[in-house]
Design a protein around this motif. Structure first.
Motif, mmCIF file in Angstrom:
data_model
loop_
_atom_site.group_PDB
_atom_site.id
_atom_site.type_symbol
_atom_site.label_atom_id
_atom_site.label_comp_id
_atom_site.label_asym_id
_atom_site.label_seq_id
_atom_site.Cartn_x
_atom_site.Cartn_y
_atom_site.Cartn_z
ATOM 1 N N GLY A 326 0.789 -1.225 0.000
ATOM 2 C CA GLY A 326 0.000 0.000 0.000
ATOM 3 C C GLY A 326 0.822 1.276 0.000
ATOM 4 N N GLU A 327 2.109 1.167 0.231
ATOM 5 C CA GLU A 327 2.972 2.351 0.221
ATOM 6 C C GLU A 327 2.939 2.985 -1.172
ATOM 7 O OE1 GLU A 327 5.559 5.131 1.931
ATOM 8 O OE2 GLU A 327 4.522 3.456 2.897
ATOM 9 N N PRO A 328 2.589 4.260 -1.274
ATOM 10 C CA PRO A 328 2.401 4.862 -2.601
ATOM 11 C C PRO A 328 3.706 5.053 -3.367
ATOM 12 C CG PRO A 328 2.218 6.532 -0.898
ATOM 13 C CD PRO A 328 2.309 5.212 -0.185
ATOM 14 N N THR A 329 3.666 4.793 -4.642
ATOM 15 C CA THR A 329 4.793 5.078 -5.531
ATOM 16 C C THR A 329 4.755 6.546 -5.944
ATOM 17 O OG1 THR A 329 3.508 4.532 -7.500
ATOM 18 C CG2 THR A 329 4.701 2.715 -6.415
ATOM 19 N N ALA A 331 4.548 7.640 -8.946
ATOM 20 C CA ALA A 331 3.517 7.779 -9.975
ATOM 21 C C ALA A 331 2.130 7.852 -9.352
ATOM 22 C CB ALA A 331 3.603 6.608 -10.950
ATOM 23 N N ARG A 332 1.895 7.036 -8.314
ATOM 24 C CA ARG A 332 0.582 7.042 -7.670
ATOM 25 C C ARG A 332 0.348 8.363 -6.951
ATOM 26 N NH1 ARG A 332 -0.531 2.075 -3.751
ATOM 27 N NH2 ARG A 332 0.194 0.985 -5.635
ATOM 28 N N MET A 333 1.380 8.897 -6.310
ATOM 29 C CA MET A 333 1.228 10.175 -5.618
ATOM 30 C C MET A 333 0.975 11.301 -6.611
ATOM 31 S SD MET A 333 3.847 10.082 -2.351
ATOM 32 C CE MET A 333 5.317 9.492 -3.193
ATOM 33 N N THR A 334 1.695 11.295 -7.713
ATOM 34 C CA THR A 334 1.487 12.333 -8.729
ATOM 35 C C THR A 334 0.074 12.283 -9.277
ATOM 36 O OG1 THR A 334 3.824 12.309 -9.349
ATOM 37 C CG2 THR A 334 2.276 13.201 -10.968
ATOM 38 N N ALA A 335 -0.402 11.083 -9.599
ATOM 39 C CA ALA A 335 -1.760 10.939 -10.130
ATOM 40 C C ALA A 335 -2.789 11.424 -9.120
ATOM 41 C CB ALA A 335 -2.014 9.489 -10.509
ATOM 42 N N ARG A 351 1.513 20.883 0.961
ATOM 43 C CA ARG A 351 2.849 21.171 1.519
ATOM 44 C C ARG A 351 2.789 22.367 2.449
ATOM 45 N NH1 ARG A 351 4.823 20.248 -3.755
ATOM 46 N NH2 ARG A 351 4.971 22.511 -4.056
ATOM 47 N N THR A 352 2.022 23.380 2.076
ATOM 48 C CA THR A 352 1.905 24.572 2.909
ATOM 49 C C THR A 352 1.137 24.275 4.191
ATOM 50 O OG1 THR A 352 1.954 26.005 0.953
ATOM 51 C CG2 THR A 352 1.043 26.949 2.981
ATOM 52 N N ALA A 353 0.056 23.531 4.070
ATOM 53 C CA ALA A 353 -0.785 23.233 5.239
ATOM 54 C C ALA A 353 -0.128 22.239 6.184
ATOM 55 C CB ALA A 353 -2.134 22.708 4.778
ATOM 56 N N TYR A 354 0.656 21.310 5.618
ATOM 57 C CA TYR A 354 1.284 20.256 6.418
ATOM 58 C C TYR A 354 2.785 20.226 6.120
ATOM 59 C CZ TYR A 354 -3.526 18.619 7.117
ATOM 60 O OH TYR A 354 -4.865 18.532 7.444
ATOM 61 N N THR A 358 5.644 13.967 5.378
ATOM 62 C CA THR A 358 6.386 13.387 4.261
ATOM 63 C C THR A 358 5.482 13.332 3.036
ATOM 64 O OG1 THR A 358 5.689 11.132 4.744
ATOM 65 C CG2 THR A 358 7.653 11.948 5.904
ATOM 66 N N PRO A 359 6.029 13.130 1.841
ATOM 67 C CA PRO A 359 5.162 12.971 0.664
ATOM 68 C C PRO A 359 4.131 11.866 0.837
ATOM 69 C CG PRO A 359 7.426 13.336 -0.036
ATOM 70 C CD PRO A 359 7.454 13.192 1.461
ATOM 71 N N GLY A 360 4.533 10.748 1.444
ATOM 72 C CA GLY A 360 3.589 9.659 1.667
ATOM 73 C C GLY A 360 2.476 10.051 2.624
ATOM 74 N N GLN A 361 2.822 10.824 3.657
ATOM 75 C CA GLN A 361 1.802 11.280 4.599
ATOM 76 C C GLN A 361 0.851 12.266 3.944
ATOM 77 O OE1 GLN A 361 4.540 12.667 7.598
ATOM 78 N NE2 GLN A 361 4.240 10.830 8.885
ATOM 79 N N ARG A 362 1.367 13.127 3.066
ATOM 80 C CA ARG A 362 0.479 14.057 2.350
ATOM 81 C C ARG A 362 -0.447 13.298 1.400
ATOM 82 N NH1 ARG A 362 5.209 17.352 2.243
ATOM 83 N NH2 ARG A 362 5.687 16.754 0.091
ATOM 84 N N TYR A 363 0.048 12.251 0.798
ATOM 85 C CA TYR A 363 -0.794 11.398 -0.060
ATOM 86 C C TYR A 363 -1.921 10.778 0.756
ATOM 87 C CZ TYR A 363 -2.009 7.123 -2.670
ATOM 88 O OH TYR A 363 -2.682 6.099 -3.308
#
Length: 504
Positions: A326-329, A331-335, A351-354, A358-363
């Protein structure tokens, strides 16, 4: 030793039994088997039977992936293993001789793909011992329940739910319940079905109160649902019509659905954001069975006479990201940020709000917000705008660091079916979690029963200025809505019917 008990329903006598101070009746049919000529039709009331029908075992599963019953290979109807008799419901009552106990009707989730009221985590006994009559039902899922099929009514799974609610109106007095004090409650897909029921003319006057837990905000236009159904049935070389599908057994349809689920992300440019969810099905806004998406209808005053309790868990999407794979790639995060986030640069907003995420946490935050948290908050806003009484909650308590307060944890607490021993055995359980779970579950269950009884649990109604929210931690608190950063990101977004972006 259990004691059997017999109750006369409008269709005939059923025999249940007392188990630990609760009378339990399992597998009561509320509609005729949905097979043969009835397969893709609206539910038909069950025929009367003579004699006494045992209601001691849960009814068989409706067609779905993993179902091994012989009905999965047949299109004709009743089979030797009895698996065609799948539109059944269950009743738990603390007092069969009572006059007018509150009634709570559970609508289970399962991504519109699964439904099994025999799941031990949905056992209604503990909730019933709190002083309510509990009802749960099997309803059609997958293509049989939710696909757009020419010649068939849309939202057949929700029509099944309505048929079960009519059964409750006709029969629940005999089980100690009050048909004038019915609360529907459901989680995930079940919560979204409840939001649909609130605005469906066919469901009017079938319930007085509603609890929607973690509702996904996906409701499909006819065009989108038609395109999805065509993609599924193309796997079988047929069209999505009653005539073509009449000869296709349920297992073939579930296999074709699974094949499409495996490649849904490939359709994101035409199907839009729903292609990034775990399921190809959602309620269809057809203008008839479901006139419009619930936010718009509630804001216009629909269901203003129904008490509403709505909310979500804090870490909704952690259930999916914490699973193996389940860890996002990248490509999955960009989509996800390209297709789910509001505005022209959703990634910058998050990014501004949080800034510390991490990128995964924002996803994970984005998916939690788009699919569950913000649709729930906006439904509360819509209900308030329409003049209806509404209360808001968030589950913030968790028992382990891996999943947090994830999707599905809430109903386990309310039903009281996750034991302290199971919590204690989890590899990342918090030190005091096994002691806390009984207390948190008690608080939530007490509030749910209080709401079902009077519509007035022990905190103030929601309004968009104060945003009063019941937050469940080890001890519950009442405070302003805790997800303010996400609320601001989504404040200008309008949740509505999802449409086909363009044809392939």
């Amino acid at each position: 030793m259990s004691i059997e008990s017999e109750i006369r329903t409008t269709a005939g006598v059923v025999r249940g039994r007392w188990e630990n101070a609760v009378a339990v009746f399992r597998g009561i049919p509320y509609a005729e088997p949905p097979f043969g000529s009835r397969r893709f039709g609206a539910p038909v009331p069950v025929q009367r039977w003579d004699g006494i029908r045992d209601a001691l075992e849960f009814g068989p599963l409706v067609p779905q992936a993993g179902h091994t019953g012989s009905v999965m290979s047949s299109v004709s109807g009743r089979l030797g293993d009895g698996s065609a008799d799948c539109l059944t419901l269950n009743v738990w009552s603390p007092d069969l001789g009572a006059a007018g106990l509150p009634v709570m009707v559970w609508i289970q989730g399962g991504t519109y793909l699964e439904n099994n009221t025999g799941n031990p985590h949905c056992d209604g006994a503990t909730l019933a011992r709190s002083g309510v009559v509990v009802v749960s039902m099997n309803y059609r899922v997958g293509a049989d329940g939710f696909a757009r099929i020419a010649g068939a009514p849309d939202n057949r799974g929700i029509l099944d739910q309505i048929a079960a609610l009519r059964w409750v109106q006709d029969n629940i007095v005999a089980f100690g319940g009050d048909p004038a004090n019915v609360t529907v409650f459901g989680q995930s897909a079940g919560g979204a079905c409840i939001a649909a029921l609130l605005v469906m003319p066919m469901a009017a006057e079938l319930f007085r109160r509603a609890i929607s837990q973690s509702m996904p905000g996906t409701y499909f236009s006819v065009r989108l649902a038609t395109a999805i159904s065509a993609t599924i049935t193309t796997q079988l070389g047929v069209q999505a019509t009653v005539g073509d599908l009449a000869s296709v057994p349920p297992r073939a349809l579930t296999d074709a659905t699974d094949a499409v689920i495996g490649k849904m992300a490939e359709f994101v440019e035409s199907w839009g954001p729903m292609a990034l969810t775990p399921t190809p099905f959602s309620p269809v806004v057809d203008g008839d069975v479901l006139p419009c998406a619930p936010w718009r209808a509630l804001a216009d005053g629909a269901a203003r006479d129904i008490d509403l309790l709505i909310g979500h868990t804090r870490d909704e999407y952690r259930l999916y990201t914490s699973r193996p794979g389940g860890e996002p790639t990248e490509a999955r995060m960009t989509a996800a940020f390209d297709h789910l986030a509001p505005g022209t640069d959703g990634n910058a907003l998050y990014r501004t709000a949080y800034p510390d995420a991490t990128p995964g946490q924002r996803y994970e935050l984005l998916n939690s917000d788009w699919l569950f948290r913000m649709p729930s908050l906006h439904l509360a806003d819509a209900a308030h705008a329409g003049g209806g009484p509404v209360r808001l909650y968030e589950l913030a308590w968790s028992f382990n660091s891996e999943q947090g307060a994830s999707h599905c944890l809430d109903f386990l607490l309310i039903f009281g079916t996750l034991s302290p021993d199971e919590v204690r055995a989890h590899r990342s359980a918090h030190p005091n979690a096994a002691n806390e779970i009984t207390q948190v579950g008690h608080h939530m269950r007490t509030d749910w029963v209080s709401f079902a009884t009077s519509g007035k649990p022990d905190w103030a109604p929601y309004d968009p200025q104060t945003r009063t929210t019941r937050v469940y931690n080890a001890e519950p608190t009442t405070q302003p809505y805790p997800e303010e950063r996400s609320r601001r990101i989504w404040s200008m977004h309008q949740f509505d019917t999802l449409d086909l972006l363009h044809t392939e």
